[in-house]
Design a protein around this motif. Structure first.
Motif, short mmCIF file in Angstrom:
data_model
loop_
_atom_site.label_atom_id
_atom_site.label_comp_id
_atom_site.label_asym_id
_atom_site.label_seq_id
_atom_site.Cartn_x
_atom_site.Cartn_y
_atom_site.Cartn_z
N ALA A 62 -43.35 -4.31 -7.50
CA ALA A 62 -44.27 -3.25 -7.08
C ALA A 62 -43.52 -2.05 -6.50
O ALA A 62 -44.05 -0.94 -6.49
N CYS A 63 -42.28 -2.26 -6.05
CA CYS A 63 -41.46 -1.18 -5.50
C CYS A 63 -40.46 -0.63 -6.52
O CYS A 63 -39.54 0.11 -6.16
N GLY A 64 -40.60 -1.02 -7.78
CA GLY A 64 -39.74 -0.49 -8.83
C GLY A 64 -38.44 -1.23 -9.06
O GLY A 64 -37.56 -0.74 -9.76
N VAL A 65 -38.31 -2.42 -8.50
CA VAL A 65 -37.11 -3.23 -8.70
C VAL A 65 -37.40 -4.23 -9.82
O VAL A 65 -38.41 -4.93 -9.79
N ARG A 66 -36.52 -4.27 -10.83
CA ARG A 66 -36.69 -5.23 -11.93
C ARG A 66 -36.23 -6.60 -11.46
O ARG A 66 -35.17 -6.74 -10.86
N VAL A 67 -37.02 -7.65 -11.74
CA VAL A 67 -36.75 -8.98 -11.20
C VAL A 67 -36.77 -10.02 -12.32
O VAL A 67 -37.66 -10.00 -13.18
N VAL A 68 -35.79 -10.93 -12.29
CA VAL A 68 -35.76 -12.09 -13.18
C VAL A 68 -35.65 -13.32 -12.30
O VAL A 68 -34.79 -13.39 -11.43
N ARG A 69 -36.54 -14.29 -12.51
CA ARG A 69 -36.48 -15.54 -11.75
C ARG A 69 -35.47 -16.47 -12.40
O ARG A 69 -35.49 -16.66 -13.62
N VAL A 70 -34.57 -17.02 -11.61
CA VAL A 70 -33.54 -17.93 -12.10
C VAL A 70 -33.57 -19.21 -11.28
O VAL A 70 -34.01 -19.22 -10.14
N ASP A 71 -33.09 -20.29 -11.86
CA ASP A 71 -33.01 -21.57 -11.15
C ASP A 71 -31.54 -21.96 -10.99
O ASP A 71 -31.01 -22.77 -11.74
N LEU A 72 -30.89 -21.34 -10.03
CA LEU A 72 -29.51 -21.66 -9.72
C LEU A 72 -29.42 -22.03 -8.25
O LEU A 72 -30.17 -21.52 -7.43
N THR A 81 -31.74 -2.89 -9.27
CA THR A 81 -32.32 -1.79 -8.49
C THR A 81 -32.45 -0.55 -9.36
O THR A 81 -31.91 -0.50 -10.48
N GLY A 82 -33.13 0.47 -8.85
CA GLY A 82 -33.27 1.72 -9.57
C GLY A 82 -31.95 2.40 -9.85
O GLY A 82 -31.79 3.11 -10.83
N SER A 83 -30.95 2.16 -9.00
CA SER A 83 -29.62 2.75 -9.19
C SER A 83 -28.76 1.92 -10.14
O SER A 83 -27.62 2.28 -10.40
N GLY A 84 -29.30 0.79 -10.63
CA GLY A 84 -28.56 -0.04 -11.57
C GLY A 84 -27.76 -1.17 -10.94
O GLY A 84 -27.10 -1.94 -11.63
N ARG A 85 -27.82 -1.29 -9.63
CA ARG A 85 -27.08 -2.35 -8.93
C ARG A 85 -27.77 -3.70 -9.14
O ARG A 85 -29.00 -3.79 -9.11
N LEU A 86 -26.99 -4.76 -9.34
CA LEU A 86 -27.52 -6.11 -9.49
C LEU A 86 -27.45 -6.82 -8.14
O LEU A 86 -26.39 -6.87 -7.51
N VAL A 87 -28.58 -7.37 -7.68
CA VAL A 87 -28.67 -8.03 -6.37
C VAL A 87 -29.23 -9.44 -6.57
O VAL A 87 -30.26 -9.61 -7.22
N SER A 88 -28.54 -10.43 -6.03
CA SER A 88 -29.06 -11.80 -6.08
C SER A 88 -29.84 -12.09 -4.80
O SER A 88 -29.46 -11.64 -3.72
N VAL A 89 -30.96 -12.83 -4.95
CA VAL A 89 -31.84 -13.10 -3.82
C VAL A 89 -32.11 -14.60 -3.72
O VAL A 89 -32.41 -15.25 -4.72
N GLN A 90 -31.99 -15.13 -2.52
CA GLN A 90 -32.42 -16.49 -2.22
C GLN A 90 -33.69 -16.37 -1.40
O GLN A 90 -33.70 -15.70 -0.37
N VAL A 91 -34.78 -16.99 -1.86
CA VAL A 91 -36.06 -16.91 -1.18
C VAL A 91 -36.24 -18.13 -0.29
O VAL A 91 -36.07 -19.27 -0.73
N LYS A 92 -36.59 -17.89 0.96
CA LYS A 92 -36.92 -18.94 1.92
C LYS A 92 -38.38 -18.75 2.32
O LYS A 92 -38.77 -17.68 2.76
N THR A 93 -39.18 -19.80 2.17
CA THR A 93 -40.61 -19.69 2.40
C THR A 93 -41.05 -20.64 3.49
O THR A 93 -40.67 -21.81 3.51
N SER A 94 -41.87 -20.14 4.40
CA SER A 94 -42.50 -20.96 5.43
C SER A 94 -44.01 -20.78 5.30
O SER A 94 -44.50 -19.67 5.14
N SER A 95 -44.73 -21.88 5.35
CA SER A 95 -46.17 -21.82 5.13
C SER A 95 -46.95 -21.43 6.38
O SER A 95 -48.06 -20.92 6.29
N ARG A 96 -46.36 -21.67 7.56
CA ARG A 96 -47.05 -21.32 8.81
C ARG A 96 -46.04 -21.33 9.95
O ARG A 96 -45.00 -21.98 9.87
#
Length: 163
Positions: A62-72, A81-96
């Motif tokens: 929604a903010c213009g960042v292209r995203v691919v989900r990977v399982d690594l 990113t919009g500037s062409g930089r590749l960024v890896s993200v680790q998502v940590k989720t808490s339900s409450r």
């Protein structure tokens, strides 16, 4: 076997309702459904984690960042990113949030169980609030107070780390 309820349908309902806006009449019921399913054991930890990954992907797209989900191990998303930089993200989720004797204010707890492959950015998701905050560092455990999860904090961390 595909977990159609919590693994596929619920993450997309959460993303769709969040895309409608926090004031959407659909957002509250979907978050309530997430909490209800988790509380009664219908939504397992893997479903919660997957919901967080899809939510972060939607927020970044929604903010213009292209995203691919990977399982690594250590990486959940790869972002361009919009500037062409590749960024890896680790998502940590808490339900409450949790309250304990050590911390009197409600806090979300996140744990890093990944291996040696460390991401560029961590995304910390408060699933019950439908918000994510990004940061570059994490120890083995990270606590974030409920008040740290705001729309402004989410937009600010995206602007700071993905542009």
């Amino acid at each position: 076997m595909i977990d159609w309820g919590c693994g596929v349908l619920l993450p997309w309902l959460l993303i769709w309702s969040r895309a409608q806006g926090a004031t959407s009449p659909h957002f509250g019921p979907v978050l309530f459904l997430c909490g209800f399913l988790w509380y009664w054991g219908v939504m397992d930890p893997e479903g919660i984690a997957r919901s967080g990954e899809y939510f972060v992907a939607q927020a970044l797209e929604a903010c213009g960042v292209r995203v691919v989900r990977v399982d690594l191990s250590g990486h959940d998303l790869w972002c361009r990113t919009g500037s062409g930089r590749l960024v890896s993200v680790q998502v940590k989720t808490s339900s409450r949030p949790r309250v304990d004797a050590e911390h009197h204010a409600p806090r979300y707890e996140f744990y890093d169980r990944s291996g040696t492959l460390k991401p560029d950015v961590y995304g910390f998701v408060a699933l019950d609030l439908g918000l994510v905050v990004f940061d570059t560092g994490m120890g083995r455990r990270k606590n974030l107070r409920v008040v740290e999860f705001t729309d402004a904090a989410m937009r600010g961390s995206i602007a700071r780390l993905f542009y």
